[in-house]
Design a protein around this motif. Structure first.
Motif, mmCIF file in Angstrom:
data_model
loop_
_atom_site.group_PDB
_atom_site.id
_atom_site.type_symbol
_atom_site.label_atom_id
_atom_site.label_comp_id
_atom_site.label_asym_id
_atom_site.label_seq_id
_atom_site.Cartn_x
_atom_site.Cartn_y
_atom_site.Cartn_z
ATOM 1 N N ALA A 124 -42.004 -4.093 40.640
ATOM 2 C CA ALA A 124 -42.234 -3.656 39.253
ATOM 3 C C ALA A 124 -41.246 -2.560 38.875
ATOM 4 N N ARG A 136 -37.407 -11.583 33.190
ATOM 5 C CA ARG A 136 -38.857 -11.774 33.127
ATOM 6 C C ARG A 136 -39.373 -12.640 34.281
ATOM 7 N N PHE A 152 -42.771 -12.160 39.866
ATOM 8 C CA PHE A 152 -43.059 -11.865 38.461
ATOM 9 C C PHE A 152 -42.740 -13.102 37.636
ATOM 10 N N ASP A 154 -42.753 -14.495 33.770
ATOM 11 C CA ASP A 154 -42.816 -14.054 32.385
ATOM 12 C C ASP A 154 -43.208 -12.571 32.290
ATOM 13 N N ARG A 156 -45.005 -10.743 34.228
ATOM 14 C CA ARG A 156 -46.280 -10.322 34.822
ATOM 15 C C ARG A 156 -46.264 -10.527 36.330
ATOM 16 N N ARG A 159 -50.443 -12.162 41.489
ATOM 17 C CA ARG A 159 -51.161 -11.503 42.597
ATOM 18 C C ARG A 159 -51.962 -12.472 43.443
ATOM 19 N N ARG A 305 -49.479 3.543 33.705
ATOM 20 C CA ARG A 305 -50.066 2.425 32.964
ATOM 21 C C ARG A 305 -51.593 2.562 32.924
ATOM 22 N N ASP B 154 -53.161 -16.805 37.398
ATOM 23 C CA ASP B 154 -54.126 -15.998 36.658
ATOM 24 C C ASP B 154 -54.432 -16.629 35.289
ATOM 25 N N ARG B 156 -52.629 -18.470 33.365
ATOM 26 C CA ARG B 156 -51.506 -18.687 32.449
ATOM 27 C C ARG B 156 -50.530 -19.705 33.022
#
Lengths: 325, 325
Positions: A124, A136, A152, A154, A156, A159, A305, B154, B156
């Motif tokens: 990150a 992205r 990652f 897009d 995000r 996990r 965050r 997740d 998406r």
């Protein structure tokens, strides 16, 4: 930058197998103070948790001395981490299993703690500040004693409750050497810095100073170093070709000790990967930019965050006894 | 369900290599009317686009006849699709490249069109209504002439501008047979329904009625069928083990023709995958639930998602000439 926030910070802490890297970070993640401590791994997981809480409290006091307002803390650890459930699920290295680590550290430090995974946090940070800015779809791959990945999609993090990104355990040599995970021929058994050094010694009968030593011998034309290095590069290219087919990252950021080999690693790896791809999107292979501070910076990112918008904390409370929860 | 929406629908259309499957779908994605048409693939991409627009207009008129209000249209196509840029990037099968398909179909049909990818749409439908309800980390893998995958992390969809999910082009046999993509030993060359049938014929010298025929011979104890089937199962297990390490899906939904083999495929595949995994999250392997309507239902899902909240459309305009844009 707004002047009224100059005195704000978060506490960031990367708890590794050998060392803890801590920092006070401002909103731009600039370190206002850094600390390093040995991780008391051999004293067991309780000792590691206690020392982690001590470092958090020390940094909190240090912030107060400098008239800094602490907004929260981010702590990242290795192994399998379930950020959502705030749990350190498993670390072979630190010896814990299903530890509600965020709550334990909050009780012990009096700070709101955001728990994260060292590699995902490092990734990150590379996405935000480092080698993968503006991308992205990114893989961050530290290659050291082992090989892991932060994924990652897009923008995000992926996990899967902490189970995603086990690139080191993709099988690249079906009848290969046994891996610590119980399988055979995992990428880690061929291309980790540790595996490269071990393979060189096994092949040549000579000791070598880690993968960096193999890299140095390679540059001198040593044929054993060449064979071991080529095999590692091939294995990494095989794994990255699979990653390109499945997830088509724009950028793969190589970190960890092995990435310090620079062009010696990246040039043949790019060429080998290019030969394997046909129609797939070709990822850019780049070296990490943040070095061994990536995890700590990522911890700070998560702390900002999580706590942004929350009330700043007051001065640290007096030392509290470890909470019995 | 609100009574005042009973008369609302979207148009959904799955444009395949051989057939187009269209439907009017209500808010619960219940088909109010379905149509099938041959895809005029051999007449070239312009003919396919024109026929697609014709089916959209026909369904629009059909909705008007039934006093249904059309809220929009979803069209899904194979190949590489960039949903974000509303572009059909590439389809070997339908012969187009970089086609602004959504805009072309909007001009030709007078309907707002949401463009999607057949497999990702099918996967979204399986996640919403089918075999992967309640799961958030899902792979939907149709195995037919080729092998592809829709990836959900997740909850998406992972798109990577249309390049994600090329599971059929993960190399499982490094020195294997040439693949249409230009590489060797891709999963598709071993484990697609087409490859299984071809491998059986090559090995036995006998013709066979597709992969289903090989499955039938396997059930009768044919040793050539056994060898070909085992190799395909091994290759699929290898690929799924890699997927489990990298992305740790909870559920893998197997679709396409090959999944119709049921336990004959799933039982050995589950066992082979279980043998390969050590610490990774073990995905549940399940057959698809929506059959060959998955893509069409997914197109409807996208249409509802895109147009929800938008004003319903009026009656269809009179036939319009293909727009020159």
């Amino acid at each position: 930058m707004r002047d009224d926030f100059v005195g704000d910070c978060v506490i960031a802490l990367d708890v590794g197998g050998t060392a803890m890297k801590g920092a006070l970070l401002d909103r731009e993640l600039k370190p206002l103070r850094t600390v390093r401590r040995a991780t008391p791994r051999r004293s067991g997981p309780e000792a590691v948790v206690a020392e982690t809480a001590t470092v958090l409290r020390d940094l909190h006091r240090s912030a107060a001395t400098r008239e800094l307002t602490v907004h929260g803390a981010g702590v990242v650890v290795p192994g399998i981490v379930d950020e959502e459930n705030r749990t350190a699920v498993y670390s072979a290295n630190l010896g814990w299993r299903d530890l509600p680590l965020a709550a334990l550290l909050e009780d012990a430090s009096g700070l709101p703690v955001s728990l994260g995974h060292d590699v995902r946090a490092g990734g990150a940070a590379e996405c935000r500040l480092g080698a993968a800015r503006d991308a992205r779809d990114v893989w961050f791959v530290p290659v050291g004693t082992g090989i892991s990945a932060a994924v990652f999609c897009d923008g995000r993090p992926v996990r899967a409750h902490g189970y995603a990104g086990e690139l080191g355990h993709v099988v690249v040599e079906p009848d290969g050497e046994p891996c610590s995970c119980g399988a055979r021929g995992c990428l880690e058994t061929v291309a980790s810095a540790a595996a490269i050094a071990a393979a060189y010694s096994a092949r040549s009968g000579r000791r070598v100073d880690g993968a960096a030593g193999v890299g140095a011998l390679l540059a001198q034309g040593d044929p054993d170093a060449r064979a071991v290095w080529d095999r590692a590069v091939d294995a990494l290219a095989t794994a990255f070709a699979t990653v390109a087919a499945l997830l088509a990252p724009e950028v793969v950021v190589l970190g960890g000790g092995l990435a310090e080999a620079g062009a010696l690693l990246l040039d043949p790896l790019r060429a080998s990967l290019a030969r394997r791809l046909t129609f797939q999107r070709r990822p850019e292979l780049v070296p990490a930019a943040l070095g061994d501070m990536a995890g700590c910076l990522g911890a700070g990112l998560a702390a900002w965050r999580t706590t942004d918008g929350a009330m700043p904390l007051g001065r640290p409370a007096r030392e509290r006894p470890e909470a019995a929860s």
